[in-house]
Design an enzyme around this catalytic site. Structure first.
Site, short mmCIF file in Angstrom:
data_model
loop_
_atom_site.label_atom_id
_atom_site.label_comp_id
_atom_site.label_asym_id
_atom_site.label_seq_id
_atom_site.Cartn_x
_atom_site.Cartn_y
_atom_site.Cartn_z
N GLY A 84 -5.98 -2.87 -15.04
CA GLY A 84 -5.46 -1.80 -15.89
C GLY A 84 -6.41 -1.31 -16.96
CD GLU A 107 -4.94 -9.37 -10.15
OE1 GLU A 107 -4.18 -8.41 -10.39
OE2 GLU A 107 -4.55 -10.42 -9.63
N PRO A 108 -9.69 -6.06 -12.39
CG PRO A 108 -11.92 -6.02 -13.13
CD PRO A 108 -10.83 -6.97 -12.72
NE ARG A 132 -7.24 3.54 -13.94
CZ ARG A 132 -6.30 4.26 -13.33
NH1 ARG A 132 -6.53 5.52 -13.04
NH2 ARG A 132 -5.14 3.73 -13.03
CE1 TYR A 137 0.32 8.23 -9.82
CE2 TYR A 137 -2.01 8.65 -9.59
CZ TYR A 137 -0.89 7.96 -9.22
OH TYR A 137 -0.98 7.00 -8.26
CB CYS A 181 -0.24 25.38 2.80
SG CYS A 181 -1.51 26.34 3.61
CD GLU A 182 2.59 20.74 -0.22
OE1 GLU A 182 3.42 20.88 -1.15
OE2 GLU A 182 2.88 20.26 0.89
N1 LLP Z 1 -3.70 -5.81 -10.26
C1 LLP Z 1 -2.50 -5.39 -9.83
C2 LLP Z 1 -1.47 -6.38 -9.52
C3 LLP Z 1 -2.26 -4.01 -9.68
O1 LLP Z 1 -1.07 -3.60 -9.28
C4 LLP Z 1 -3.29 -3.07 -9.98
C5 LLP Z 1 -3.06 -1.64 -9.84
C6 LLP Z 1 -4.53 -3.57 -10.41
C7 LLP Z 1 -4.69 -4.94 -10.54
C8 LLP Z 1 -5.69 -2.68 -10.74
O2 LLP Z 1 -5.43 -1.77 -11.74
P1 LLP Z 1 -6.67 -0.94 -12.38
O3 LLP Z 1 -7.58 -1.92 -13.04
O4 LLP Z 1 -7.35 -0.22 -11.29
O5 LLP Z 1 -6.07 0.02 -13.32
N2 LLP Z 1 -2.94 5.20 -8.27
C9 LLP Z 1 -2.83 5.04 -9.70
C10 LLP Z 1 -3.04 3.61 -10.16
C11 LLP Z 1 -2.13 2.63 -9.51
C12 LLP Z 1 -2.42 1.22 -9.94
C13 LLP Z 1 -1.68 0.24 -9.10
N3 LLP Z 1 -1.97 -1.13 -9.41
C14 LLP Z 1 -3.82 5.98 -10.36
O6 LLP Z 1 -4.48 6.73 -9.66
O7 LLP Z 1 -3.91 6.02 -11.58
#
Ligand code: LLP
Length: 416
Positions: A239, A274-275, A277, A317, A342-343
């Site tokens: 996150g 668990e990064p 993004r 989003y 086409c949206e």
């Molecule tokens: N760990 C778990 C259990 C998760 O569900 C997620 C993301 C992550 C780690 C990694 O999160 P990050 O570090 O990438 O923020 N499609 C959406 C984001 C969905 C995230 C889902 N879970 C977007 O484009 O913003």
């Protein structure tokens, strides 16, 4: 730092002009800066060096083999959420012993696959899932290592679709029920209680929600440590936010590390994170070519060859992605950057000052390394883009552009 820079008015990724990539590989095209990927990873490793956590790259953010293996070679594990992702991670060189498997709907087949591969740990999202893993662990005679995912019920202040740590979320177990879930786990044969897991949402721009969550989870950890000898791991999820807008502050990695290290030491637990993004988001660009400039009496549209099927975040989003000219210009126009799908929801940028470009010019969508190609589709029968990775002067095609034949692969048209 950015994954690109302008030299003499031309956009470069590392030592390579973006226009040359577009000529050679066509558009829309995903471009990743490999040094940037490594820089992000090493920034985390350095900030956390005192406790040496296991970093599990959340491959849902970008599951291309070359991206996964860039981190795997640095020692990263993977956070996966399906049998498909597990397969990809192993195939790209991640050791199964460094894989954690989350997700609310794990099937028997997926659990069996993970047990047979000997993954590090299941991130368990419900009580019935504990029961299923226990059954399969017994049938296959493999240890079912688990961490229960808890919901600390904090507000991460993100879009409602990407907030996950609230009580009403479909993910995990609320904190009040956590002890009961662990008691159940302890009573079930074949399970080994390895730790606890939380993931509160994404993207999170400040350290505060993590600090709040850890403050709530820490007392539960203390209890669990007393009861279960193998309860040693604290997985803080992902996150970590990135700058989508120029005015945003970068995520305070040092401050974040400070908070996590303090809890880890106090609790005497090892840390996993668990990064997704953070590692890949700003390493990527989506390069598109302008097809038309359409001047409506009410609005100006820049129509590009990249659309919502290539990058769905703006449509899904209302996410903001900065739009950059590949040939530098300070001139702007007010309007929408839209795709050919086409949206009405097919836009990459809406009602914004956009670089003043003309037909056939190139534009680049920033922050397109995470949840970009990974969420793409071939809707409207648009073959998905190619992906290239750049390091120094080296350019590698890491995924070929889809062909029309790929659109119908597996399709059957039976005689009736
Ligand atoms: N760990 C778990 C259990 C998760 O569900 C997620 C993301 C992550 C780690 C990694 O999160 P990050 O570090 O990438 O923020 N499609 C959406 C984001 C969905 C995230 C889902 N879970 C977007 O484009 O913003």
């Amino acid at each position: 730092m950015e994954a690109f820079e302008y030299r003499k008015g031309e956009m470069f990724v590392d030592r390579v002009p973006v226009s040359r990539l577009a000529e050679r590989y066509g558009t829309p095209l995903y471009v990743y800066n490999r040094s940037y990927l490594l820089g992000q990873y090493r920034q985390l490793v350095t900030a956390f060096s005192e406790i040496n956590p296991q970093i599990y790259f959340a491959i849902k953010a970008n599951s291309s083999a070359a991206v996964i293996s860039t981190f795997a070679r640095e020692g990263a594990g993977a956070d996966v959420v399906s049998g498909g992702e597990l397969w990809r991670a192993i195939r790209a060189g991640v050791e199964p012993s460094k894989i954690v498997f989350a997700g609310v709907g794990k099937t028997v087949e997926e659990i069996d696959y993970a047990l047979m591969e000997g993954i590090h740990c299941f991130t368990v999202e419900s009580e019935p899932e504990l029961e299923r893993i226990s059954q399969r662990a017994q049938v296959l005679n493999r240890p079912g290592r688990i961490a229960v995912r808890v919901n600390p019920d904090v507000d991460p202040k993100t879009h409602k679709y990407t907030s996950t740590g609230k009580k009403e979320s479909k993910f995990g177990v609320d904190l009040e029920r956590a002890m009961k879930a662990y008691e159940l786990a302890a009573s079930l044969p074949g399970l080994e209680i390895a730790g606890i897991h939380m993931h509160i949402g994404s993207p999170i721009m400040t350290v505060e929600p993590y600090a709040q969550a850890l403050e709530k989870v820490a007392p539960v950890c203390r209890e669990l440590k007393k009861k279960y000898p193998k309860f040693t791991q604290l997985d803080i999820g992902g996150g970590l936010g990135i700058r989508y807008r120029d005015e945003q502050e970068p995520f305070d990695v040092q401050g974040f590390a400070g908070v996590v290290i303090r809890y880890a030491k106090e609790l005497g637990m090892s840390v996993g994170m668990e990064p997704g993004r953070f590692l890949v988001g700003n390493a990527g660009l989506l390069v598109c070519r302008v097809q038309y400039i359409k001047d409506n009496p009410f609005k100006k549209f820049i129509i590009s060859d990249g659309g919502m099927n290539d990058l769905i975040r703006p449509a899904l989003y209302e996410a903001y992605h900065k739009i950059l000219p590949v040939k530098e210009t300070a001139d702007t126009v007010l309007g929408d950057l839209v795709g050919p799908v086409c949206e009405s929801g097919d836009f990459l940028a809406a009602e914004r000052a956009l670089p003043k470009v003309k037909q056939d010019d190139l534009i680049a969508v920033r922050s397109a390394g995470a949840y970009a190609f990974a969420m793409s589709s071939s809707y409207n029968s648009r073959p998905r883009p190619a992906e290239v990775m750049v390091q120094g002067r080296k350019v590698k095609l890491i995924r070929a552009r889809e062909k029309r034949e790929d659109l119908v692969r597996g399709e059957k048209n039976p005689e009736w």
